[in-house]
Scaffold this active site. Sequence first.
Site, short mmCIF file in Angstrom:
data_model
loop_
_atom_site.label_atom_id
_atom_site.label_comp_id
_atom_site.label_asym_id
_atom_site.label_seq_id
_atom_site.Cartn_x
_atom_site.Cartn_y
_atom_site.Cartn_z
N ASP A 1 0.85 -1.20 0.00
CA ASP A 1 0.00 0.00 0.00
C ASP A 1 0.89 1.25 0.00
OD1 ASP A 1 -2.15 -1.71 0.29
OD2 ASP A 1 -2.20 -1.50 2.48
N1 URA Z 1 -0.95 -5.93 4.02
C1 URA Z 1 -1.50 -4.71 4.01
O1 URA Z 1 -2.54 -4.49 4.61
N2 URA Z 1 -0.86 -3.75 3.32
C2 URA Z 1 0.29 -3.93 2.67
O2 URA Z 1 0.84 -2.99 2.09
C3 URA Z 1 0.85 -5.21 2.70
C4 URA Z 1 0.21 -6.20 3.38
#
Ligand code: URA
Length: 231
Positions: free
Chosen positions: A101
């Site tokens: 993310d």
């Molecule tokens: N899980 C998440 O919630 N976000 C990420 O970026 C990676 C794994």
Amino acid sequence: MRLDKFLSTTLGITRKEAGKLLKDKMIEVNGEVVKNGALKVTDDCDVEFNGRSLRFNGPRYFMLNKPSGFVCSHVDDYNPTVFVLLDEVSPEKLHVAGRLDGDTTGLVLLTDDGQWSHRITSPRHVCEKVYYVELADPVPEETIQQFAEGVQLRGEKELTRPAKLEILDERAAVITISEGKYHQVKRMFAAVGNKVVALHREQIGSVELDEELEPGEYRPLTEEEIASFVK
Ligand code: URA
């Protein structure tokens, strides 16, 4: 990418040795002798050494320490993408093997080898990912058991695969998961009534984020790191 870096990568020499070739007028770009190592090489440049055209051959593999605020897609209307952090020829030909993310930091693997990244991202291959997590609320011991058994994420048919949770202190933990569902770690903690406030990926398979890489820095993977996914 700078011409001196291009030469050192394609010829397997040091930047200093590349500088010497340039000084000795041994390098032509698009038919002209070039002595400036800072010249930017793009995909449409024809770089020649001794009358031989130099090209990147073979697939490319990198690890990046992703800073917060950068997205893992190629195009985004609002945020910079991780690809602007790469000083490489044709970065658009690379893709991320397992996205993070925008607000997640840490280990990102980049390649132009689709078969290789498939081993990391395909649900058919079990590839563990390790994340350091900070939480809004204290993590009770029972979360360890809940994650080991699998939790129900909203909108998913099946429970999550067994995950390992190590509680470091009241609001910090390390979680190891072996799947890569959308926002998986955040949704797992949401499923047990907690909220992730910081998330950092430390490891994918046996490849650990290089501690020498500052946020935004990257390096090529070693042969051993590349091979570790091909078993
Ligand atoms: N899980 C998440 O919630 N976000 C990420 O970026 C990676 C794994």
